[in-house]
Scaffold this motif. Structure first.
Motif, PDB file in Angstrom:
ATOM      1  N   LEU A  67       0.919  -1.271   0.110  1.00 60.10           N
ATOM      2  CA  LEU A  67       0.106   0.016   0.064  1.00 60.10           C
ATOM      3  C   LEU A  67       0.965   1.218   0.025  1.00 60.10           C
ATOM      4  CD1 LEU A  67      -2.937   0.491   0.197  1.00 60.10           C
ATOM      5  CD2 LEU A  67      -2.798   0.686   2.831  1.00 60.10           C
ATOM      6  N   SER A  68       1.828   1.180   0.802  1.00 61.32           N
ATOM      7  CA  SER A  68       2.919   2.423   0.999  1.00 61.32           C
ATOM      8  C   SER A  68       3.742   2.612  -0.244  1.00 61.32           C
ATOM      9  CB  SER A  68       3.768   2.468   2.108  1.00 61.32           C
ATOM     10  OG  SER A  68       4.371   1.118   2.224  1.00 61.32           O
ATOM     11  N   GLY A  69       3.705   1.313  -0.886  1.00 60.23           N
ATOM     12  CA  GLY A  69       4.594   1.321  -1.984  1.00 60.23           C
ATOM     13  C   GLY A  69       3.662   1.985  -3.261  1.00 60.23           C
ATOM     14  N   ILE A  70       2.402   1.846  -3.504  1.00 59.50           N
ATOM     15  CA  ILE A  70       1.595   2.361  -4.468  1.00 59.50           C
ATOM     16  C   ILE A  70       1.653   3.933  -4.072  1.00 59.50           C
ATOM     17  CG2 ILE A  70      -0.722   2.386  -5.363  1.00 59.50           C
ATOM     18  CD1 ILE A  70      -1.014  -0.421  -4.620  1.00 59.50           C
ATOM     19  N   MET A  71       1.296   4.112  -2.959  1.00 57.65           N
ATOM     20  CA  MET A  71       1.325   5.613  -2.618  1.00 57.65           C
ATOM     21  C   MET A  71       2.600   6.374  -2.842  1.00 57.65           C
ATOM     22  SD  MET A  71      -0.619   5.459   1.265  1.00 57.65           S
ATOM     23  CE  MET A  71      -0.478   7.103   1.387  1.00 57.65           C
ATOM     24  N   MET A  72       3.806   5.808  -2.865  1.00 51.93           N
ATOM     25  CA  MET A  72       5.081   6.445  -3.251  1.00 51.93           C
ATOM     26  C   MET A  72       5.029   6.634  -4.843  1.00 51.93           C
ATOM     27  SD  MET A  72       7.496   4.330  -0.606  1.00 51.93           S
ATOM     28  CE  MET A  72       9.025   4.489  -1.516  1.00 51.93           C
ATOM     29  N   TRP A  73       4.538   5.416  -5.523  1.00 52.38           N
ATOM     30  CA  TRP A  73       4.797   5.545  -6.997  1.00 52.38           C
ATOM     31  C   TRP A  73       3.871   6.474  -7.518  1.00 52.38           C
ATOM     32  CZ3 TRP A  73       0.989   4.390 -10.833  1.00 52.38           C
ATOM     33  CH2 TRP A  73       1.752   4.061 -12.303  1.00 52.38           C
ATOM     34  N   LEU A  74       2.628   6.698  -6.996  1.00 48.99           N
ATOM     35  CA  LEU A  74       1.819   7.862  -7.194  1.00 48.99           C
ATOM     36  C   LEU A  74       2.362   9.388  -7.117  1.00 48.99           C
ATOM     37  CD1 LEU A  74      -1.646   6.190  -6.140  1.00 48.99           C
ATOM     38  CD2 LEU A  74      -0.875   6.542  -8.377  1.00 48.99           C
ATOM     39  N   THR A  75       2.704   9.378  -5.770  1.00 47.21           N
ATOM     40  CA  THR A  75       3.160  10.765  -5.596  1.00 47.21           C
ATOM     41  C   THR A  75       4.315  11.211  -6.455  1.00 47.21           C
ATOM     42  OG1 THR A  75       2.671  10.187  -3.054  1.00 47.21           O
ATOM     43  CG2 THR A  75       4.207  12.098  -3.699  1.00 47.21           C
ATOM     44  N   LYS A  76       5.400  10.231  -6.828  1.00 49.89           N
ATOM     45  CA  LYS A  76       6.460  10.410  -7.563  1.00 49.89           C
ATOM     46  C   LYS A  76       5.982  10.786  -9.085  1.00 49.89           C
ATOM     47  CE  LYS A  76      10.729   8.499  -9.434  1.00 49.89           C
ATOM     48  NZ  LYS A  76      11.558   7.283  -9.425  1.00 49.89           N
ATOM     49  N   ARG A  77       4.797  10.407  -9.334  1.00 46.91           N
ATOM     50  CA  ARG A  77       4.371  10.903 -10.794  1.00 46.91           C
ATOM     51  C   ARG A  77       3.543  12.152 -10.852  1.00 46.91           C
ATOM     52  NH1 ARG A  77       6.402   6.386 -10.677  1.00 46.91           N
ATOM     53  NH2 ARG A  77       7.170   5.374 -12.562  1.00 46.91           N
TER      54      ARG A  77
END
Length: 535
Positions: free
Chosen positions: A374-384
């Motif tokens: 879940l935190s990995g997805i949130m990091m991926w979205l924020t980066k983009r």
């Protein structure tokens, strides 16, 4: 060359997490609860088990002998007794099974009798297909969650293949994550809790991933094996070693082979056998027993034990006259290190090998495993959404966050609702009708909460409401129990019931506090921007 390899590992790590992240959260979150589902939460959910210590062995033998005389002769060859320990059923269940069926059934048929363990009154009896009886036994909130974790209620083989595949993806994510995070020592102790939410999520992802890497890898490997073993590995092993004959493979690993009936009467000393097992292993608990060829000179009795000094479950074999034969694993008396490893897979996956403390540790670590994707997805979205050329618009970013909250937060909310529902069902709905409530309420509330993600609402507010309802559901368990039930935290002599009731109250309060903190931090981040616009 090394930088290219790291880049490929990073891409593999990212895409594995993105594609399977939400499903991994679903399986890992329900798995964290499944650790405590048997017997702790199951005992809490069934009032019949609150004041129960052990069932008298002589009473078990009396009931078996009485009902053995009432069933056809062929049903006396295989008798299964499930003791009300919280590991199987909440009722004392005696099942007389015929593997060859009878005149009405070509498949395995059974006569089953279930008794209230408090007074041994007969509360249910059944005649029909054995599979139907096992599939339609009474469920409860913790059992429903445990079964959902195993196969997502998709059944075999689809559900088991999916959860097994998710175990493999978790293992891949752990291994690639350790390789791409080269500054492990530094990241072990970096957690900037006073920064913004994005920084907290980033640090939490690394800390949870590195500190819990061994645990996550164990869960991934054991979960993959348990999910794929019966669907893929068993047929493969049968093909390699037995020419594709799965029945021969199962027969090889069957610890309880069929007994040849001699037709010479000899009373089966079930009470003596139960007492001997409790004397030999006083710290372990007998959860079920199987009687082969009851009251025959060739009778064999098998007892399954869990707990005590043994890590895995034990299977004790006795002759019908009460003489102890041997102790073996659930796979049988097969030598070799491979069997020893197989024995450890189930207890390692669920942490049921060293008491309640280890299970609590497993449950907490399981929650971190759920939060990793879940935190990995949130990091991926924020980066983009950042940089001079963001690939994700603000509208799309908010939409993706609502999808995550609806699917993952909705699962947590739907799960929390099941526990106050359990209290209401125990007090207002007949026991035989309980099974019809858990599935519809769970999936309907989850679906409704997912549909809210379509609405253009602020995802922070969406998250806060999700946490408030979840926390409120948890906090309502104790008041409902006090209002409706005679067995609750302040009246029961069962320490487990007291601890569970108070734990729900504490966890609910903690979730509501977290929702307020998230909104407070959100207001702090918004204020400077508002002031700049005003100036």
């Amino acid at each position: 060359m090394r930088s290219i390899s790291l880049k490929k590992l990073f891409l593999l790590h990212s895409w594995v997490g993105i594609v399977t992240g939400i499903l991994l959260f679903i399986v890992c979150f329900t798995g964290a609860l499944a650790v405590l589902s048997r017997p702790e939460l199951k005992i809490w959910a069934n009032p019949e088990l609150h004041q129960l210590d052990t069932v008298p062995s002589e009473k078990v033998m009396t009931l078996i002998n009485h009902y053995h005389q009432q069933v056809p002769k062929e049903f006396g060859k295989n008798i299964h007794v499930y003791l009300p320990t919280g590991h199987n059923t909440h009722l004392l269940t005696i099942l007389f099974e015929s593997h060859d069926g009878d005149e009405n059934y070509d498949e395995e048929a059974a006569y089953a009798y279930q008794f209230d363990p408090r007074n041994f009154s007969l509360v249910n009896q059944y005649y029909g297909a054995a599979d139907y009886f096992y599939e339609h036994r009474k469920t409860n909130a913790p059992s429903f969650i445990g079964h959902f974790h195993a196969d997502l209620h998709l059944g075999r083989p689809i559900g088991l293949i999916l959860t097994g595949f998710l175990g493999l993806t978790l293992l891949v994510s752990v291994v690639t994550g350790l390789f791409i995070h080269r500054q492990i020592i530094k990241e072990l102790f970096t957690f900037r809790r006073k920064k913004g939410l994005d920084v907290i999520v980033n640090d939490a992802h690394k800390v949870m991933g590195i500190w819990g890497s061994v645990f996550h890898a164990i869960i991934g490997f054991t979960g993959a094996f348990l999910g794929l073993a019966t669907v893929i590995l068993l047929p493969a092993a049968a093909f390699v070693s037995f020419g594709g004959d799965q029945d021969k493979l199962v027969e090889k690993f069957t610890a309880m082979p069929e007994t040849i009936v001699s037709n010479n009467y000899q009373a089966t000393a079930i009470d003596t056998i139960l007492l001997d097992a409790q004397t030999r292993y006083p710290k372990a608990k007998v959860i079920d027993l199987t009687v082969m060829a009851h009251n025959d000179a060739n009778a064999q009795v098998y007892l399954r034990l869990i707990g005590g000094d043994a890590v895995a479950s034990q299977l004790l074999q006795y002759s019908g006259d009460g003489k102890f034969s041997k102790s073996m694993s659930s796979f049988g008396d097969i030598p070799g290190p491979a069997i020893k490893v197989l024995e450890l897979l189930f207890p390692l996956h669920f942490g049921n090998f060293a008491g309640v403390f280890v299970k609590l540790v497993w449950a907490l670590l399981g929650l971190t495993t759920a939060l990793l994707p879940l935190s990995g997805i949130m990091m991926w979205l924020t980066k983009r959404t950042r940089g001079s050329n963001p690939t994700l618009s603000e509208v799309a970013y908010q939409r993706w966050n609502r999808v995550i909250i609806g699917s993952c937060g909705g699962l947590v909310l739907a799960t929390a609702i099941l526990f106050p529902l359990q209290v209401l069902l125990n007090n207002f709905i007949p026991v035989q009708l309980h099974n019809g409530y858990f599935g519809p309420l769970f999936f309907l509330s989850w679906l409704v909460w997912c549909l809210f993600a379509v609405l253009p609402i602020n995802y922070y507010r969406y998250l806060q409401v999700t946490l408030l309802i979840t926390g409120g559901a948890c906090m309502s368990v104790l008041p409902l129990n006090m209002l409706l039930s005679s067995s609750h935290a302040f009246s029961s002599n069962n320490t487990l019931v007291t601890v569970v009731d108070i734990s729900f109250l504490f966890i609910g309060g903690l979730i509501i506090y977290a929702s307020q903190r998230i909104m407070a931090k959100r207001q702090i981040l918004i204020k400077p921007t508002t002031q700049e616009v005003t100036i």
